[in-house]
Design a protein around this motif. Structure first.
Motif, PDB file in Angstrom:
ATOM      1  N   ILE A   2      -1.865  15.319  -6.382  1.00 38.44           N
ATOM      2  CA  ILE A   2      -2.136  14.265  -5.442  1.00 38.44           C
ATOM      3  C   ILE A   2      -1.018  13.431  -5.113  1.00 38.44           C
ATOM      4  CG2 ILE A   2      -3.731  12.322  -4.900  1.00 38.44           C
ATOM      5  CD1 ILE A   2      -6.072  13.929  -6.188  1.00 38.44           C
ATOM      6  N   PHE A   3      -0.515  12.840  -6.349  1.00 49.67           N
ATOM      7  CA  PHE A   3       0.673  11.990  -6.340  1.00 49.67           C
ATOM      8  C   PHE A   3       1.730  13.028  -5.542  1.00 49.67           C
ATOM      9  CE2 PHE A   3       4.525  10.626  -7.663  1.00 49.67           C
ATOM     10  CZ  PHE A   3       4.897   9.177  -7.545  1.00 49.67           C
ATOM     11  N   CYS A   4       2.317  14.207  -5.665  1.00 48.28           N
ATOM     12  CA  CYS A   4       3.174  14.788  -5.057  1.00 48.28           C
ATOM     13  C   CYS A   4       2.986  14.804  -3.696  1.00 48.28           C
ATOM     14  CB  CYS A   4       3.318  16.114  -5.811  1.00 48.28           C
ATOM     15  SG  CYS A   4       4.067  16.183  -7.419  1.00 48.28           S
ATOM     16  N   LEU A   5       1.708  15.375  -3.194  1.00 54.38           N
ATOM     17  CA  LEU A   5       1.301  15.459  -1.856  1.00 54.38           C
ATOM     18  C   LEU A   5       1.351  14.093  -1.240  1.00 54.38           C
ATOM     19  CD1 LEU A   5      -1.674  17.626  -1.952  1.00 54.38           C
ATOM     20  CD2 LEU A   5       0.480  18.340  -1.139  1.00 54.38           C
ATOM     21  N   LEU A   6       1.005  13.116  -1.765  1.00 53.73           N
ATOM     22  CA  LEU A   6       1.355  11.728  -1.165  1.00 53.73           C
ATOM     23  C   LEU A   6       2.586  11.207  -1.055  1.00 53.73           C
ATOM     24  CD1 LEU A   6      -1.721   9.659  -2.471  1.00 53.73           C
ATOM     25  CD2 LEU A   6      -1.682  10.440  -0.392  1.00 53.73           C
ATOM     26  N   ALA A   7       3.517  11.633  -1.933  1.00 51.57           N
ATOM     27  CA  ALA A   7       4.932  11.489  -2.041  1.00 51.57           C
ATOM     28  C   ALA A   7       5.696  12.001  -0.998  1.00 51.57           C
ATOM     29  CB  ALA A   7       5.623  11.692  -3.300  1.00 51.57           C
ATOM     30  N   ILE A   8       5.008  13.458  -0.447  1.00 48.28           N
ATOM     31  CA  ILE A   8       5.742  14.223   0.420  1.00 48.28           C
ATOM     32  C   ILE A   8       5.622  13.580   1.936  1.00 48.28           C
ATOM     33  CG2 ILE A   8       5.421  16.468   1.598  1.00 48.28           C
ATOM     34  CD1 ILE A   8       5.484  17.718  -1.204  1.00 48.28           C
ATOM     35  N   PHE A  59       4.412  10.303   2.310  1.00 46.80           N
ATOM     36  CA  PHE A  59       4.885   8.941   2.599  1.00 46.80           C
ATOM     37  C   PHE A  59       6.299   8.524   2.549  1.00 46.80           C
ATOM     38  CE2 PHE A  59       0.300   8.212   2.194  1.00 46.80           C
ATOM     39  CZ  PHE A  59       0.010   7.789   3.325  1.00 46.80           C
ATOM     40  N   ILE A  60       7.310   9.229   1.688  1.00 47.97           N
ATOM     41  CA  ILE A  60       8.582   9.025   1.973  1.00 47.97           C
ATOM     42  C   ILE A  60       9.182   8.986   3.525  1.00 47.97           C
ATOM     43  CG2 ILE A  60      10.741   9.878   0.870  1.00 47.97           C
ATOM     44  CD1 ILE A  60       9.409  10.400  -1.564  1.00 47.97           C
ATOM     45  N   PRO A  61       8.907  10.347   4.033  1.00 48.78           N
ATOM     46  CA  PRO A  61       9.458  10.097   5.334  1.00 48.78           C
ATOM     47  C   PRO A  61       9.010   9.013   6.211  1.00 48.78           C
ATOM     48  CG  PRO A  61       8.885  12.457   4.743  1.00 48.78           C
ATOM     49  CD  PRO A  61       8.304  11.509   3.823  1.00 48.78           C
ATOM     50  N   ILE A  62       7.802   8.532   6.094  1.00 53.36           N
ATOM     51  CA  ILE A  62       6.990   7.531   6.681  1.00 53.36           C
ATOM     52  C   ILE A  62       7.832   6.225   6.386  1.00 53.36           C
ATOM     53  CG2 ILE A  62       5.126   6.271   7.125  1.00 53.36           C
ATOM     54  CD1 ILE A  62       3.253   8.791   7.036  1.00 53.36           C
ATOM     55  N   SER A  63       8.148   5.846   5.212  1.00 55.29           N
ATOM     56  CA  SER A  63       8.807   4.754   4.562  1.00 55.29           C
ATOM     57  C   SER A  63      10.108   4.742   5.172  1.00 55.29           C
ATOM     58  CB  SER A  63       8.619   4.613   3.337  1.00 55.29           C
ATOM     59  OG  SER A  63       9.470   5.567   2.581  1.00 55.29           O
ATOM     60  N   ALA A  64      10.699   5.643   5.570  1.00 53.35           N
ATOM     61  CA  ALA A  64      12.067   5.824   6.145  1.00 53.35           C
ATOM     62  C   ALA A  64      12.169   5.366   7.557  1.00 53.35           C
ATOM     63  CB  ALA A  64      12.804   7.265   5.910  1.00 53.35           C
ATOM     64  N   ASN A  65      10.877   5.512   8.144  1.00 53.00           N
ATOM     65  CA  ASN A  65      10.767   5.104   9.431  1.00 53.00           C
ATOM     66  C   ASN A  65      10.549   3.701   9.863  1.00 53.00           C
ATOM     67  OD1 ASN A  65      10.609   5.557  12.182  1.00 53.00           O
ATOM     68  ND2 ASN A  65       8.500   6.455  12.250  1.00 53.00           N
ATOM     69  N   ALA A  66      10.379   3.230   8.791  1.00 51.91           N
ATOM     70  CA  ALA A  66      10.062   1.540   8.841  1.00 51.91           C
ATOM     71  C   ALA A  66      11.249   0.582   8.997  1.00 51.91           C
ATOM     72  CB  ALA A  66       9.324   1.337   7.440  1.00 51.91           C
ATOM     73  N   ASP A  67      12.329   1.156   9.222  1.00 51.69           N
ATOM     74  CA  ASP A  67      13.696   0.460   9.465  1.00 51.69           C
ATOM     75  C   ASP A  67      13.563  -0.270  10.787  1.00 51.69           C
ATOM     76  OD1 ASP A  67      13.835   2.343  11.260  1.00 51.69           O
ATOM     77  OD2 ASP A  67      15.639   2.910  10.944  1.00 51.69           O
ATOM     78  N   GLY A  68      12.587  -0.133  11.832  1.00 51.53           N
ATOM     79  CA  GLY A  68      12.628  -0.932  12.862  1.00 51.53           C
ATOM     80  C   GLY A  68      11.692  -2.094  12.866  1.00 51.53           C
ATOM     81  N   ILE A  85       0.305   4.500   8.049  1.00 50.80           N
ATOM     82  CA  ILE A  85      -0.115   4.639   6.728  1.00 50.80           C
ATOM     83  C   ILE A  85      -1.837   4.720   6.744  1.00 50.80           C
ATOM     84  CG2 ILE A  85      -0.374   3.146   4.572  1.00 50.80           C
ATOM     85  CD1 ILE A  85       2.257   2.077   4.838  1.00 50.80           C
ATOM     86  N   ALA A  86      -2.394   3.884   7.336  1.00 53.16           N
ATOM     87  CA  ALA A  86      -3.891   4.024   7.131  1.00 53.16           C
ATOM     88  C   ALA A  86      -4.503   5.291   7.741  1.00 53.16           C
ATOM     89  CB  ALA A  86      -4.354   2.753   7.717  1.00 53.16           C
ATOM     90  N   THR A  87      -4.077   5.675   9.306  1.00 54.68           N
ATOM     91  CA  THR A  87      -4.607   6.887   9.684  1.00 54.68           C
ATOM     92  C   THR A  87      -4.180   8.077   8.887  1.00 54.68           C
ATOM     93  OG1 THR A  87      -4.203   5.528  11.697  1.00 54.68           O
ATOM     94  CG2 THR A  87      -4.660   7.992  12.023  1.00 54.68           C
ATOM     95  N   PRO A  88      -3.106   8.291   8.534  1.00 58.00           N
ATOM     96  CA  PRO A  88      -2.734   9.485   7.685  1.00 58.00           C
ATOM     97  C   PRO A  88      -3.544   9.628   6.358  1.00 58.00           C
ATOM     98  CG  PRO A  88      -0.723   8.870   8.502  1.00 58.00           C
ATOM     99  CD  PRO A  88      -1.622   7.750   8.771  1.00 58.00           C
ATOM    100  N   LEU A  89      -3.714   8.571   5.581  1.00 59.80           N
ATOM    101  CA  LEU A  89      -4.542   8.409   4.491  1.00 59.80           C
ATOM    102  C   LEU A  89      -6.117   8.562   4.841  1.00 59.80           C
ATOM    103  CD1 LEU A  89      -3.238   5.341   2.328  1.00 59.80           C
ATOM    104  CD2 LEU A  89      -3.467   7.521   1.609  1.00 59.80           C
TER     105      LEU A  89
END
Length: 124
Positions: free
Chosen positions: A10-16, A18-27, A58-62
């Motif tokens: 579960i941790f690995c799936l969530l990391a896969i 949310f890591i690209p999503i957090s990279a999108n938070a630059d704006g 974050i909330a919708t994909p979770l």
């Protein structure tokens, strides 16, 4: 051993996810990059950007992941009432959470209207 393996998966799936999503938070912060100074309107723009990031990325994909996990648990229960109950509980919690997340727009809109804001706060 089984719980540890499941936790790691579960941790690995969530990391896969949310890591690209957090990279999108630059704006999220619209100013302060060295060329422009921040104003009060930039603060409210940042708040809207944070809200959109939390709700949409974050909330919708979770919630979708939780709905899928709950549905899978219900399908593989094979007559096991404990597993069926756990699946239903996860499914109901995910749906209620998703409804609350999307209703948060109504709550914020009500508060902003009550405070006297007449514009469209979600497109500041």
């Amino acid at each position: 051993m089984k719980k540890t393996y499941l936790s790691i998966v579960i941790f690995c799936l969530l990391a896969i996810i949310f890591i690209p999503i957090s990279a999108n938070a630059d704006g999220i912060v619209p100013c302060g990059n060295g060329t422009t100074q921040c104003t009060i309107s930039d603060f409210f723009t940042m708040l809207v950007n944070i809200y959109n990031f939390i709700v949409l990325q974050i909330a919708t994909p979770l919630a979708v992941i939780a709905i899928v996990i709950g549905a899978i648990l219900m399908m593989i229960s094979a007559g096991n009432p404990d597993l069926m109950g756990k699946g239903k509980k996860i499914l109901y919690a995910a749906i209620i959470g998703l409804v609350l997340v999307f209703c948060s727009w109504l709550i914020i809109n009500f508060i902003m209207t009550t405070l006297g804001y007449t514009g469209n706060w979600s497109s500041i």
